[in-house]
Enzyme design. Structure first.
Site, PDB file in Angstrom:
ATOM      1  N   ARG A  41     -79.551 -20.358 -82.449  1.00 36.11           N
ATOM      2  CA  ARG A  41     -80.596 -19.392 -82.798  1.00 36.11           C
ATOM      3  C   ARG A  41     -80.106 -18.529 -83.954  1.00 36.11           C
ATOM      4  O   ARG A  41     -78.939 -18.133 -84.003  1.00 36.11           O
ATOM      5  CB  ARG A  41     -80.902 -18.550 -81.568  1.00 36.11           C
ATOM      6  CG  ARG A  41     -81.936 -17.473 -81.832  1.00 36.11           C
ATOM      7  CD  ARG A  41     -82.599 -17.025 -80.553  1.00 36.11           C
ATOM      8  NE  ARG A  41     -81.724 -16.248 -79.695  1.00 36.11           N
ATOM      9  CZ  ARG A  41     -82.129 -15.734 -78.528  1.00 36.11           C
ATOM     10  NH1 ARG A  41     -83.347 -15.942 -78.083  1.00 36.11           N
ATOM     11  NH2 ARG A  41     -81.298 -15.035 -77.793  1.00 36.11           N
ATOM     12  N   ASP A  52     -85.242  -6.076 -72.506  1.00 36.08           N
ATOM     13  CA  ASP A  52     -84.133  -6.843 -73.081  1.00 36.08           C
ATOM     14  C   ASP A  52     -84.657  -7.986 -73.945  1.00 36.08           C
ATOM     15  O   ASP A  52     -83.871  -8.630 -74.645  1.00 36.08           O
ATOM     16  CB  ASP A  52     -83.214  -7.386 -71.983  1.00 36.08           C
ATOM     17  CG  ASP A  52     -83.984  -8.110 -70.888  1.00 36.08           C
ATOM     18  OD1 ASP A  52     -84.815  -7.462 -70.238  1.00 36.08           O
ATOM     19  OD2 ASP A  52     -83.767  -9.319 -70.705  1.00 36.08           O
TER      20      ASP A  52
HETATM   21  P1  AMP Z   1     -84.191 -14.128 -69.788  1.00 35.64           P
HETATM   22  O1  AMP Z   1     -85.161 -13.970 -68.649  1.00 35.64           O
HETATM   23  O2  AMP Z   1     -84.093 -15.536 -70.310  1.00 35.64           O
HETATM   24  O3  AMP Z   1     -84.405 -13.134 -70.871  1.00 35.64           O
HETATM   25  O4  AMP Z   1     -82.746 -13.869 -69.177  1.00 35.64           O
HETATM   26  C1  AMP Z   1     -82.425 -12.714 -68.455  1.00 35.64           C
HETATM   27  C2  AMP Z   1     -80.925 -12.626 -68.256  1.00 35.64           C
HETATM   28  O5  AMP Z   1     -80.460 -13.720 -67.483  1.00 35.64           O
HETATM   29  C3  AMP Z   1     -80.121 -12.629 -69.542  1.00 35.64           C
HETATM   30  O6  AMP Z   1     -79.080 -11.708 -69.414  1.00 35.64           O
HETATM   31  C4  AMP Z   1     -79.607 -14.036 -69.626  1.00 35.64           C
HETATM   32  O7  AMP Z   1     -78.406 -14.110 -70.344  1.00 35.64           O
HETATM   33  C5  AMP Z   1     -79.395 -14.393 -68.162  1.00 35.64           C
HETATM   34  N1  AMP Z   1     -79.497 -15.843 -67.917  1.00 35.64           N
HETATM   35  C6  AMP Z   1     -80.586 -16.636 -68.017  1.00 35.64           C
HETATM   36  N2  AMP Z   1     -80.287 -17.915 -67.724  1.00 35.64           N
HETATM   37  C7  AMP Z   1     -78.960 -17.951 -67.433  1.00 35.64           C
HETATM   38  C8  AMP Z   1     -78.026 -18.969 -67.052  1.00 35.64           C
HETATM   39  N3  AMP Z   1     -78.408 -20.248 -66.909  1.00 35.64           N
HETATM   40  N4  AMP Z   1     -76.753 -18.616 -66.850  1.00 35.64           N
HETATM   41  C9  AMP Z   1     -76.351 -17.357 -66.984  1.00 35.64           C
HETATM   42  N5  AMP Z   1     -77.155 -16.341 -67.323  1.00 35.64           N
HETATM   43  C10 AMP Z   1     -78.453 -16.624 -67.556  1.00 35.64           C
HETATM   44 MG    MG Z   2     -83.716 -12.584 -72.572  1.00 31.74          MG
END
Ligand code: AMP
Ligand code: MG
Length: 492
Positions: free
Chosen positions: A177, A255
């Site tokens: 990205r 976030d």
């Molecule tokens: P998101 O909903 O994709 O914005 O993710 C929310 C949080 O969950 C962020 O801090 C991501 O880094 C973490 N996260 C999402 N998927 C994973 C994963 N497979 N392993 C570790 N952290 C994750």
């Molecule tokens: Mg995110």
């Protein structure tokens, strides 16, 4: 480092890694079994000053995280965020920032690997990503770029040769990205929660240097509010653009909102087919918090969280400080309405302003809603009608909503510009193609099965969305009947 690696054109300067050890943690990408390059965005590589030919030959190891480009200083960024309204400490759980590439045009661009393995912030997650969602982010972010909507970009997708376990085993992948920064509203919330004024100040100065360098000349006491105002303005403009193409972000947690004003974190996002303001695609958004029509108000709520985080840096006492921040926040609804109305006028072909324009647009949406009309096709149809008039032909298809169309034509008659000019304006505001959900799914399913043909054709179709091309001709229509309600999934 091999000779060809040096020749690729990497030129890193990692200002975020130097900022504070409280805001990030060193984090090496975890090597994968068999790196394979699935997609490489050659025009973007060129913009970044990278040699696409060399990357195509030897880039898989870098884009999968097995090899570091020279000058990279990999880190995971800390941030917090309100997720569906609840405050949580987060951080890059599966993303690793390699560094900031200095481009030939003099820009600074974050290069981040998404799905590159566990970090300090992974909590229970595996740090990995599946191929389908990473291809989805590539397709939708590049489509947004082609639509002229501020967005993070996608440089590459690499497969890992490993399986990720979700509800079923899926092929793993890493997305590279590119962003003007990954500073989120949640990054400021994190710095504020640490409770150290110097940290918050350093983050603000960093964000100003990257996104609003003209504010650096202001008195230190005026900078926080000026920065807030700049972010409010960018978000008002951004969300207006989303609304005007029928984009539903799907997970507007704080976030997932970048202070740069770029659309970020393409998880459960999708585009409207039939117009319904209550549309929610995400399977986890049970209460419709992030429904299409709620997006402007949610952005305002998120900006209030940014304002709160900046309060310690605003000089003054008690209520006076809050009032200064509120004074800026309160400008959001008018800013949003202004951007949205300007965009609505462009969609209707209007360059002049009349008081009746807003009700005219709202009335069209109301009828589209009642009729279940396709958002993109309805506006493309209006464009086609004006184009037909401009070229002296009868319109190919009758206009929808005849009495509304009469009122619109009467309004257009008061535009001084000739029909050809109006048609040209409408073409730019009313895309013919968007990443339709059924087309995205079709392309991802084929790619997961090893056939990249539909994915390449879809990417070609989305490249020039406002012009009728041979590549986009098959992609202009809506979903076939009986497609059913579209559902998207988060964190996959
Ligand atoms: P998101 O909903 O994709 O914005 O993710 C929310 C949080 O969950 C962020 O801090 C991501 O880094 C973490 N996260 C999402 N998927 C994973 C994963 N497979 N392993 C570790 N952290 C994750
Ligand atoms: Mg995110």
């Amino acid at each position: 480092m091999t000779r060809s690696m040096a020749a690729v054109g990497w030129r890193f300067d990692n200002s975020y890694a130097r900022l504070s050890e409280l805001l990030c943690t060193p984090a090496d990408p975890v090597p994968v079994r068999t790196p394979g390059l699935v997609l490489l965005n050659e025009p973007l590589a060129a913009e970044l000053g990278l040699d696409a030919g060399l990357l195509r030959e030897a880039g898989a190891a870098i884009f999968a995280g097995n090899e570091l480009p020279p000058g990279a200083e990999p880190i995971a960024q800390a941030y917090a965020g309100h997720q569906f309204g609840h405050f949580t400490n987060l951080g890059d759980g599966r993303a690793i920032l390699l560094g900031e590439q200095l481009t030939p045009a003099g820009h600074r661009r974050d290069i981040q690997l998404k799905g590159a393995g566990r970090t300090r912030y992974s909590r229970g997650g595996d740090g990995r990503a599946a191929l389908g969602p990473m291809l989805r982010e590539y397709v939708v972010s590049e489509a947004m770029q082609a639509l002229g909507i501020p967005t993070t970009r996608s440089l590459a997708v690499a497969t890992t040769g490993e399986v990720v376990m979700r509800t079923t085993p899926l092929p793993g992948a890493v997305l590279t990205r590119v962003a003007s920064s990954h500073i989120r509203v949640g990054t400021f919330q994190y710095a504020a929660a640490v409770g150290r004024r110097d940290l918050l100040e350093a983050l603000l100065e960093h964000a100003i240097a990257r996104h609003d360098p003209e504010l650096a000349d202001l008195d230190a006491g005026d900078r926080p509010v000026a920065f807030l105002e700049a972010v409010v303005e960018r978000q008002a403009a951004l969300v207006a653009r989303w609304m005007l193409v029928g984009f539903v972000h799907g997970v507007m947690n704080t976030d997932n909102m970048a202070v740069s004003g770029e659309t970020i974190d393409y998880g459960p996002c999708a585009f409207l087919d039939a117009y319904d303001p209550a549309t929610v695609f995400s399977s986890i958004d049970e209460h419709g918090r992030y429904a299409y029509a709620n997006q402007p108000a949610i952005a305002h709520w998120n900006l209030a969280r940014l304002a709160e985080s900046l309060l310690p840096l605003i000089p003054g006492e008690g209520d006076a400080v809050i009032e200064r921040a509120r004074g800026v926040l309160d400008t959001y609804p008018d800013r949003f309405a202004g951007h949205h109305l300007a965009g609505a006028r462009a969609k209707l072909g209007l360059a002049t302003a009349e008081a009746g324009d807003r009700p005219l647009f709202d009335e069209l949406l109301e009828r589209m809603h009642r009729a279940g009309a396709d958002f993109t096709a309805t506006f493309a149809g209006l464009t086609a009608a004006v184009q037909a008039t401009a070229s002296g032909q009868a319109s190919a298809a009758p206009l929808p909503f005849p009495d509304w169309a009469d009122a619109w034509r009467a309004r257009l008659a008061r535009e001084p510009a000739p029909a050809a000019e109006i048609a040209a304006r409408m073409r730019q505001a009313n895309p013919l193609v968007i990443p339709r959900n059924h087309r995205v799914e079709e392309a991802l399913t084929a790619a997961e099965g090893g056939d990249r043909g539909p994915l390449k054709r879809l990417l070609d179709a989305l490249r020039d969305p406002c012009t009728a091309t041979a590549a986009n001709e098959p992609y202009r229509g809506g979903p076939p009947p009986g497609c059913g309600k579209y559902r998207t999934f988060c964190g996959t």
